[in-house]
Design a protein around this motif. Structure first.
Motif, PDB file in Angstrom:
ATOM      1  N   TYR A 106       0.843  -1.197   0.000  1.00  0.00           N
ATOM      2  CA  TYR A 106       0.000   0.000   0.000  1.00  0.00           C
ATOM      3  C   TYR A 106       0.881   1.251   0.000  1.00  0.00           C
ATOM      4  CZ  TYR A 106      -3.317  -3.431   1.900  1.00  0.00           C
ATOM      5  OH  TYR A 106      -4.092  -4.554   2.112  1.00  0.00           O
ATOM      6  N   ASP A 107       0.530   2.222  -0.814  1.00  0.00           N
ATOM      7  CA  ASP A 107       1.144   3.542  -0.715  1.00  0.00           C
ATOM      8  C   ASP A 107       0.378   4.352   0.316  1.00  0.00           C
ATOM      9  OD1 ASP A 107       3.177   3.178  -2.497  1.00  0.00           O
ATOM     10  OD2 ASP A 107       2.215   4.191  -4.184  1.00  0.00           O
TER      11      ASP A 107
ATOM     12  N   ARG B 297       5.104   3.761   2.664  1.00  0.00           N
ATOM     13  CA  ARG B 297       4.625   2.500   2.075  1.00  0.00           C
ATOM     14  C   ARG B 297       4.459   1.466   3.180  1.00  0.00           C
ATOM     15  NH1 ARG B 297       6.360   0.109  -3.673  1.00  0.00           N
ATOM     16  NH2 ARG B 297       4.865   1.756  -4.177  1.00  0.00           N
TER      17      ARG B 297
ATOM     18  N   GLU C 224      -7.560   1.104  -7.852  1.00  0.00           N
ATOM     19  CA  GLU C 224      -6.837  -0.055  -7.347  1.00  0.00           C
ATOM     20  C   GLU C 224      -7.013  -1.290  -8.228  1.00  0.00           C
ATOM     21  OE1 GLU C 224      -6.569   0.486  -2.560  1.00  0.00           O
ATOM     22  OE2 GLU C 224      -8.557  -0.029  -3.346  1.00  0.00           O
TER      23      GLU C 224
ATOM     24  N   ALA D 196      -3.889  -3.226  -9.598  1.00  0.00           N
ATOM     25  CA  ALA D 196      -3.188  -4.034  -8.595  1.00  0.00           C
ATOM     26  C   ALA D 196      -3.973  -5.298  -8.265  1.00  0.00           C
ATOM     27  CB  ALA D 196      -2.946  -3.216  -7.336  1.00  0.00           C
TER      28      ALA D 196
ATOM     29  N   ARG E  24      -8.426  -3.364   1.197  1.00  0.00           N
ATOM     30  CA  ARG E  24      -7.834  -2.302   0.378  1.00  0.00           C
ATOM     31  C   ARG E  24      -8.585  -0.996   0.596  1.00  0.00           C
ATOM     32  NH1 ARG E  24     -10.604  -1.418  -4.473  1.00  0.00           N
ATOM     33  NH2 ARG E  24     -12.370  -2.810  -4.879  1.00  0.00           N
TER      34      ARG E  24
ATOM     35  N   LYS F 137      -3.440   3.070  -0.307  1.00  0.00           N
ATOM     36  CA  LYS F 137      -3.947   2.602  -1.595  1.00  0.00           C
ATOM     37  C   LYS F 137      -3.154   1.385  -2.057  1.00  0.00           C
ATOM     38  CE  LYS F 137      -7.049   5.809  -2.002  1.00  0.00           C
ATOM     39  NZ  LYS F 137      -8.489   5.468  -1.898  1.00  0.00           N
TER      40      LYS F 137
ATOM     41  N   VAL G 265      -1.220  -0.953  -4.266  1.00  0.00           N
ATOM     42  CA  VAL G 265      -0.466  -0.744  -5.509  1.00  0.00           C
ATOM     43  C   VAL G 265       0.133  -2.039  -6.041  1.00  0.00           C
ATOM     44  CG1 VAL G 265       0.051   1.675  -5.029  1.00  0.00           C
ATOM     45  CG2 VAL G 265       1.607  -0.099  -4.198  1.00  0.00           C
ATOM     46  N   ASN G 266       0.173  -3.078  -5.211  1.00  0.00           N
ATOM     47  CA  ASN G 266       0.697  -4.364  -5.677  1.00  0.00           C
ATOM     48  C   ASN G 266       0.102  -5.473  -4.823  1.00  0.00           C
ATOM     49  OD1 ASN G 266       2.977  -6.662  -5.506  1.00  0.00           O
ATOM     50  ND2 ASN G 266       3.110  -5.615  -7.483  1.00  0.00           N
TER      51      ASN G 266
END
Length: 280
Positions: free
Chosen positions: A35-36, A54, A199, A202, A245, A259, A261-262
């Motif tokens: 997550y950012d 992060r 999102e 991701a 998420r 958020k 991101v991966n």
């Protein structure tokens, strides 16, 4: 700022009373989520003008072998007079029956170790026993509660049944590992994903899955007539496989977002027997 709560906020999806009925264990997905983190809003009184960082959350295990969670977040907090770098690392293990919970937390501020807490909590018929090894050896007796993963299981069960609100207690080993917190959980209706969801890239193949909007308020002094004002709140989108998420973590004076991101999905371990149920 209560840094030790920040890492658990994403995961913070965990709460339930110890006498809850047994229910079928959902297929929780082993995964690593990145997550950012960024500042959402802050009051002038907080002194915070920026947050950037992060968080990595890794979930492994099964209802046969228990669950391991590793969380690490690194954030830069910008205030009016200074900038602080926080590196928070947590590893926990919850046994398959939800009876024992080991925890190790290390917090670094500007690369210097600020706090280390390590111990083991054991649920008994009358409450919770916590044996702390670090920073100093001690033993505590706390009220009846659940641990994080067993509450996540209950939360999904309640959401599937269409329940919208419940209260529960939680011990997660955070801060000084010396308290059980009271939580109020609000579950929204299962929702279709938005095609423009930022999102979605991701999420990949999970981007079309429905989710429940969730809001949890955390109160100190569980069962002791604590404040009516929550210490903090966390909202997120919860998938039926346990992935969370679109995080918002609100600490009163400031809030920040997380958020996705991966997302990496791990191979599942061998399924448990169909008769296996969540802890009661």
């Amino acid at each position: 700022m209560r840094a030790t709560r920040l890492s658990l906020s994403a995961v913070l999806l965990s709460t339930a009373i110890s006498m809850a009925p047994a229910f079928a264990v959902p297929a929780l997905q082993a995964h690593r989520a990145v997550y950012d983190l960024s500042l959402n809003k802050a009051s002038d009184r907080s002194g915070i003008t920026g947050i950037l960082g992060r968080m990595v959350y890794e979930f492994n295990g099964s209802p046969c072998e228990g669950y391991t969670v590793r969380v690490r977040f690194i954030i830069q907090v910008v205030a009016k007079d200074n900038t602080t770098l926080i590196d928070h690392q947590t590893t926990t293990f919850e046994d398959a029956e939800g009876k024992t919970f080991s925890f190790l937390t290390k917090s670094f501020v500007d690369q210097n170790l600020d706090k280390e807490v390590e111990g083991m909590a054991t649920r008994g018929p009358k409450g919770l026993k916590v044996d702390i090894d670090k920073p100093l050896k001690s033993t505590l007796e706390l009220g009846a509660t659940r641990f994080p993963t067993s509450h996540l299981v209950e939360m999904i069960d309640k959401a599937e049944k269409g329940e919208n609100f419940y209260q529960s207690n939680l011990f997660d080993g955070s801060e000084d590992a010396n308290k059980v917190v009271t939580t109020a959980v609000v579950l929204g209706e299962k929702t279709d994903p938005d095609k423009s969801d930022p999102e979605a890239p991701a999420l990949a193949k999970l981007a079309t899955d429905k989710y429940w909007p969730v809001d949890i308020a955390y109160f100190d002094d569980a069962g002791k007539g604590g404040s009516d004002v929550p210490e903090y709140r966390v909202s997120f989108k919860l998938h039926e496989n346990g992935i969370t998420r679109d995080l918002v973590m609100d600490y009163g004076g400031f809030s920040m977002t997380g958020k996705l991101v991966n997302l990496s999905l791990f191979d599942q371990t061998k399924p448990c027997p169909a008769s296996k149920v969540a802890p009661d």
